[in-house]
Write a protein that holds these residues in place. Structure first.
Motif, PDB file in Angstrom:
ATOM      1  N   THR A   7       0.848  -1.188   0.000  1.00 14.29           N
ATOM      2  CA  THR A   7       0.000   0.000   0.000  1.00 14.29           C
ATOM      3  C   THR A   7       0.885   1.240   0.000  1.00 14.29           C
ATOM      4  O   THR A   7       1.841   1.332   0.764  1.00 14.29           O
ATOM      5  CB  THR A   7      -0.912   0.020   1.241  1.00 14.29           C
ATOM      6  OG1 THR A   7      -1.723  -1.154   1.232  1.00 14.29           O
ATOM      7  CG2 THR A   7      -1.808   1.262   1.238  1.00 14.29           C
ATOM      8  N   GLN A   8       0.573   2.171  -0.870  1.00 11.77           N
ATOM      9  CA  GLN A   8       1.375   3.387  -0.974  1.00 11.77           C
ATOM     10  C   GLN A   8       0.860   4.454  -0.005  1.00 11.77           C
ATOM     11  O   GLN A   8      -0.345   4.546   0.252  1.00 11.77           O
ATOM     12  CB  GLN A   8       1.331   3.932  -2.404  1.00 11.77           C
ATOM     13  CG  GLN A   8       1.914   2.981  -3.430  1.00 11.77           C
ATOM     14  CD  GLN A   8       3.376   2.678  -3.158  1.00 11.77           C
ATOM     15  OE1 GLN A   8       4.162   3.562  -2.838  1.00 11.77           O
ATOM     16  NE2 GLN A   8       3.741   1.401  -3.282  1.00 11.77           N
ATOM     17  N   PRO A   9       1.759   5.252   0.546  1.00  9.14           N
ATOM     18  CA  PRO A   9       1.316   6.310   1.456  1.00  9.14           C
ATOM     19  C   PRO A   9       0.435   7.312   0.728  1.00  9.14           C
ATOM     20  O   PRO A   9       0.674   7.642  -0.447  1.00  9.14           O
ATOM     21  CB  PRO A   9       2.629   6.955   1.915  1.00  9.14           C
ATOM     22  CG  PRO A   9       3.630   6.594   0.855  1.00  9.14           C
ATOM     23  CD  PRO A   9       3.220   5.251   0.350  1.00  9.14           C
ATOM     24  N   ALA A  10      -0.585   7.792   1.406  1.00  9.46           N
ATOM     25  CA  ALA A  10      -1.509   8.742   0.790  1.00  9.46           C
ATOM     26  C   ALA A  10      -0.803  10.069   0.528  1.00  9.46           C
ATOM     27  O   ALA A  10       0.066  10.490   1.297  1.00  9.46           O
ATOM     28  CB  ALA A  10      -2.712   8.960   1.704  1.00  9.46           C
ATOM     29  N   ASP A  11      -1.143  10.721  -0.572  1.00 10.03           N
ATOM     30  CA  ASP A  11      -0.629  12.055  -0.856  1.00 10.03           C
ATOM     31  C   ASP A  11      -1.162  13.007   0.202  1.00 10.03           C
ATOM     32  O   ASP A  11      -2.376  13.101   0.438  1.00 10.03           O
ATOM     33  CB  ASP A  11      -1.091  12.502  -2.251  1.00 10.03           C
ATOM     34  CG  ASP A  11      -0.506  13.846  -2.641  1.00 10.03           C
ATOM     35  OD1 ASP A  11      -0.993  14.864  -2.131  1.00 10.03           O
ATOM     36  OD2 ASP A  11       0.430  13.872  -3.458  1.00 10.03           O
ATOM     37  N   LYS A  12      -0.256  13.728   0.859  1.00  3.56           N
ATOM     38  CA  LYS A  12      -0.663  14.556   2.001  1.00  3.56           C
ATOM     39  C   LYS A  12      -1.604  15.683   1.600  1.00  3.56           C
ATOM     40  O   LYS A  12      -2.542  16.020   2.341  1.00  3.56           O
ATOM     41  CB  LYS A  12       0.586  15.125   2.682  1.00  3.56           C
ATOM     42  CG  LYS A  12       1.450  14.058   3.356  1.00  3.56           C
ATOM     43  CD  LYS A  12       2.682  14.665   4.011  1.00  3.56           C
ATOM     44  CE  LYS A  12       3.533  13.587   4.662  1.00  3.56           C
ATOM     45  NZ  LYS A  12       4.768  14.152   5.286  1.00  3.56           N
ATOM     46  N   ILE A  13      -1.378  16.273   0.432  1.00  3.92           N
ATOM     47  CA  ILE A  13      -2.235  17.375   0.008  1.00  3.92           C
ATOM     48  C   ILE A  13      -3.619  16.855  -0.368  1.00  3.92           C
ATOM     49  O   ILE A  13      -4.639  17.458  -0.001  1.00  3.92           O
ATOM     50  CB  ILE A  13      -1.583  18.138  -1.162  1.00  3.92           C
ATOM     51  CG1 ILE A  13      -0.282  18.795  -0.687  1.00  3.92           C
ATOM     52  CG2 ILE A  13      -2.532  19.195  -1.715  1.00  3.92           C
ATOM     53  CD1 ILE A  13       0.473  19.525  -1.775  1.00  3.92           C
ATOM     54  N   LEU A  14      -3.674  15.720  -1.076  1.00  6.29           N
ATOM     55  CA  LEU A  14      -4.977  15.156  -1.443  1.00  6.29           C
ATOM     56  C   LEU A  14      -5.736  14.685  -0.202  1.00  6.29           C
ATOM     57  O   LEU A  14      -6.963  14.808  -0.135  1.00  6.29           O
ATOM     58  CB  LEU A  14      -4.785  14.001  -2.425  1.00  6.29           C
ATOM     59  CG  LEU A  14      -4.151  14.386  -3.777  1.00  6.29           C
ATOM     60  CD1 LEU A  14      -4.060  13.170  -4.689  1.00  6.29           C
ATOM     61  CD2 LEU A  14      -4.952  15.496  -4.447  1.00  6.29           C
ATOM     62  N   ALA A  15      -5.009  14.175   0.786  1.00  4.89           N
ATOM     63  CA  ALA A  15      -5.655  13.778   2.041  1.00  4.89           C
ATOM     64  C   ALA A  15      -6.220  14.999   2.751  1.00  4.89           C
ATOM     65  O   ALA A  15      -7.299  14.942   3.361  1.00  4.89           O
ATOM     66  CB  ALA A  15      -4.654  13.060   2.937  1.00  4.89           C
ATOM     67  N   LEU A  16      -5.501  16.116   2.666  1.00  6.40           N
ATOM     68  CA  LEU A  16      -5.970  17.361   3.271  1.00  6.40           C
ATOM     69  C   LEU A  16      -7.251  17.837   2.604  1.00  6.40           C
ATOM     70  O   LEU A  16      -8.168  18.346   3.269  1.00  6.40           O
ATOM     71  CB  LEU A  16      -4.880  18.427   3.161  1.00  6.40           C
ATOM     72  CG  LEU A  16      -5.008  19.664   4.055  1.00  6.40           C
ATOM     73  CD1 LEU A  16      -4.848  19.291   5.524  1.00  6.40           C
ATOM     74  CD2 LEU A  16      -3.955  20.698   3.665  1.00  6.40           C
ATOM     75  N   VAL A  17      -7.336  17.677   1.283  1.00  4.62           N
ATOM     76  CA  VAL A  17      -8.544  18.053   0.544  1.00  4.62           C
ATOM     77  C   VAL A  17      -9.733  17.260   1.055  1.00  4.62           C
ATOM     78  O   VAL A  17     -10.835  17.815   1.265  1.00  4.62           O
ATOM     79  CB  VAL A  17      -8.343  17.825  -0.970  1.00  4.62           C
ATOM     80  CG1 VAL A  17      -9.654  18.002  -1.727  1.00  4.62           C
ATOM     81  CG2 VAL A  17      -7.293  18.782  -1.526  1.00  4.62           C
ATOM     82  N   ALA A  18      -9.526  15.967   1.262  1.00  4.87           N
ATOM     83  CA  ALA A  18     -10.606  15.117   1.759  1.00  4.87           C
ATOM     84  C   ALA A  18     -11.036  15.535   3.165  1.00  4.87           C
ATOM     85  O   ALA A  18     -12.239  15.574   3.474  1.00  4.87           O
ATOM     86  CB  ALA A  18     -10.164  13.653   1.754  1.00  4.87           C
ATOM     87  N   GLN A  19     -10.077  15.872   4.016  1.00  4.02           N
ATOM     88  CA  GLN A  19     -10.405  16.348   5.353  1.00  4.02           C
ATOM     89  C   GLN A  19     -11.221  17.632   5.304  1.00  4.02           C
ATOM     90  O   GLN A  19     -12.198  17.799   6.042  1.00  4.02           O
ATOM     91  CB  GLN A  19      -9.123  16.602   6.154  1.00  4.02           C
ATOM     92  CG  GLN A  19      -8.454  15.373   6.718  1.00  4.02           C
ATOM     93  CD  GLN A  19      -7.245  15.773   7.570  1.00  4.02           C
ATOM     94  OE1 GLN A  19      -6.163  16.037   7.065  1.00  4.02           O
ATOM     95  NE2 GLN A  19      -7.451  15.830   8.873  1.00  4.02           N
ATOM     96  N   PHE A  20     -10.816  18.541   4.418  1.00  2.57           N
ATOM     97  CA  PHE A  20     -11.523  19.813   4.298  1.00  2.57           C
ATOM     98  C   PHE A  20     -12.973  19.589   3.874  1.00  2.57           C
ATOM     99  O   PHE A  20     -13.900  20.189   4.436  1.00  2.57           O
ATOM    100  CB  PHE A  20     -10.807  20.718   3.295  1.00  2.57           C
ATOM    101  CG  PHE A  20     -11.498  22.032   3.060  1.00  2.57           C
ATOM    102  CD1 PHE A  20     -11.333  23.079   3.955  1.00  2.57           C
ATOM    103  CD2 PHE A  20     -12.316  22.220   1.949  1.00  2.57           C
ATOM    104  CE1 PHE A  20     -11.978  24.295   3.758  1.00  2.57           C
ATOM    105  CE2 PHE A  20     -12.954  23.423   1.734  1.00  2.57           C
ATOM    106  CZ  PHE A  20     -12.789  24.463   2.645  1.00  2.57           C
TER     107      PHE A  20
END
Length: 394
Positions: A7-20
Motif C-alpha cells: 500500500t502506498q502512502p496517501a498524498d498529504k495534500i490530497l488527504a488534506l482536501v478530503a479532510q476539508f
C-alpha cells in the motif's frame, strides 16, 4: 501477483482536501490545494482561453495524433514565452508533455539516460513531487539549504555552501520563479552567484518554471531562466501551462533542452521524442493548441496578459493585506516577509503542531509544513486567518 504489492502512502495534500470536504464548519478556509481561486473560491476559465476554445471547436478538422514531440507551433510559442523572442530557436530541443509534472518526469529520465551517476540537488524544501519522482526512479538525490524559517527569506549563503559539495556532472534543480512551497525567491544578484558556482563546478541546471506571470510579471518571472540558459553550456527547462493559462485539467507542459552546438540539440531532440514514445506515445494536444492560439493571436494574447496581470496583482494585494493585518494584531513586523514573497504560496515557518492547531481549532487547512495557498484567501477571510495565527501563537 498483486498480493506482493505494498500500500502506498496517501498524498498529504490530497488527504488534506478530503479532510476539508468532510469538515462541517461553515467558516472553514482551504489554503492547502495548489490551485488558483478567485475571490468567490472558483478556478475560472480565462477569457482568452474560452475564446480560443470556441474558435478551435469551429475550425478543428481532425483528432488525429500530433507528432511524437507535439505540435512544433506549441514548442515555438512556449520557447518564445519562456526564453524570449530573441533566443535562437535552433539552440533549443523541445517536446510537449502531459503537464509540467510530465516535463519534470521526462527531464529526470533524460538525465538518468545521460548520466546514471549524476546526483540531483534539490532545494530544502521543494515541491514534494520532485522528491517523490526522484525516489521512484531511484535517482541519487541531495538537498541544499534554501529557506530561512526565521526570516522567511532565502538562505543564500547556505545554498552556495551546500552546492560547493556538488560534483561535475551533477544536476541543480532550481525554481525559475515563485518558489514552491516557500514563495521566497532569489534576487538577480543572488542568481549571478549561483550561476557562477555552477560554471565553476561543472554543474547542469534544471529549471522548473510553473508559475510564470504569477510573481513580478511575465517577463520579470522569466529573467532568471533566461540568464541561466544564456550563461550555461546546457540547461534543462520544465515549464507548465496549468497556472498561467488556468488549464489544469488539460495537462499541458513542455520540456526544453538548451545546448550550444547543433549535434547536442539533434541528439536531445531525438531522445525527447524517444522518451515520449516510451511513456505515452503522442502527447495531448488540446491544451497545447489553445496555448498556441492565444500566444499567436494579438487580441487573444493581449486579453490573456491583462487577465493574468489582474490575477497577479490580486494575489499581491492579498499578501499586503494579510501582512498588514498580522502587523496590526501582533504589533510586530515579523510577518512582513509575506508581502515580499511571490506566487501562490508562502511558508509561515511554523511547526506541524501549530498547523494542526489551526486546522482543529479554527478550521484553517494548510499543508503540514505550513505552506499556504494565498490564492485561497479573499478580503473577507484574511482577518479570520490573521486572528487564528495570533491565537495559535505562531
Amino acid at each position: 501477483m498483486l498480493e506482493a504489492l505494498n500500500t502506498q502512502p496517501a498524498d498529504k495534500i490530497l488527504a488534506l482536501v478530503a479532510q476539508f470536504k468532510a469538515d462541517p464548519r461553515a467558516n472553514k478556509i482551504d489554503l492547502g490545494v495548489g490551485v488558483y481561486k478567485d475571490s468567490e473560491g472558483k478556478t475560472p476559465i480565462m477569457r482568452a482561453v474560452k475564446a480560443a476554445e470556441q474558435q478551435l471547436w469551429e475550425q478543428e478538422q481532425t483528432k488525429s495524433y500530433v507528432a511524437l514531440a507535439g505540435d512544433p507551433g506549441f514548442a515555438d510559442a512556449m520557447i518564445g514565452l519562456v526564453l524570449g523572442a530573441e533566443f535562437p530557436r535552433a539552440g533549443v530541443a523541445a517536446a510537449a508533455t502531459p503537464g509540467g509534472t510530465g516535463a519534470v518526469r521526462q527531464a529526470f529520465e533524460l538525465i538518468q539516460m545521460a548520466n546514471q551517476d549524476a546526483k540531483v540537488w534539490v532545494s530544502d524544501p521543494t515541491w514534494p513531487n520532485h522528491l517523490s519522482i526522484l525516489k521512484h526512479l531511484a535517482m541519487p538525490t541531495r538537498q541544499y539549504r534554501y529557506f530561512d524559517a526565521q526570516t522567511g527569506a532565502v538562505n543564500l549563503s547556505g545554498m552556495l555552501e551546500d552546492l560547493k559539495k556538488a560534483k561535475p556532472g551533477d544536476i541543480v534543480l532550481l525554481h525559475g520563479c515563485c518558489h514552491n512551497p516557500t514563495g521566497a525567491n532569489l534576487r538577480l544578484t543572488d542568481w549571478e552567484h549561483v550561476i557562477s558556482l555552477m560554471q565553476e563546478r561543472g554543474l547542469t541546471p534544471m529549471v522548473d518554471i510553473a508559475y510564470q506571470g504569477f510573481g513580478d510579471g511575465l517577463e520579470a518571472d522569466a529573467t532568471a531562466t533566461r540568464v541561466i540558459a544564456k550563461s550555461m553550456p546546457e540547461t534543462i527547462i520544465a515549464a507548465s501551462c496549468s497556472k498561467n493559462f488556468g488549464i489544469y485539467r488539460e495537462r499541458t507542459g513542455i520540456l526544453m533542452v538548451v545546448a550550444g552546438n547543433d549535434k547536442s540539440i539533434r541528439v536531445a531532440q531525438d531522445n525527447l521524442a524517444y522518451l515520449n514514445r516510451q511513456n505515452f506515445s503522442f502527447p495531448p494536444d488540446h491544451g497545447a493548441r489553445l496555448v498556441t492560439m492565444v500566444l499567436g493571436d494579438k487580441a487573444l494574447r493581449a486579453d490573456w496578459e491583462a487577465e493574468l496581470e489582474s490575477v497577479r496583482t490580486g494575489m499581491l494585494a492579498l499578501r499586503s493585506q494579510l501582512s498588514a493585518e498580522l502587523q496590526r494584531l501582533s504589533g510586530s513586523d515579523r510577518f512582513g516577509f509575506l508581502a515580499d514573497h511571490r506566487g501562490m504560496f508562502s511558508r509561515l515557518g511554523t511547526t506541524p503542531e501549530k498547523v494542526a492547531q489551526l486546522r482543529e481549532d479554527h478550521g484553517i487547512y494548510m499543508v503540514g509544513d505550513s505552506r499556504m495557498n494565498i490564492a485561497g484567501l479573499n478580503a473577507q477571510t484574511i482577518p479570520t486567518l490573521a486572528a487564528a495565527i495570533i491565537a495559535c501563537d505562531i
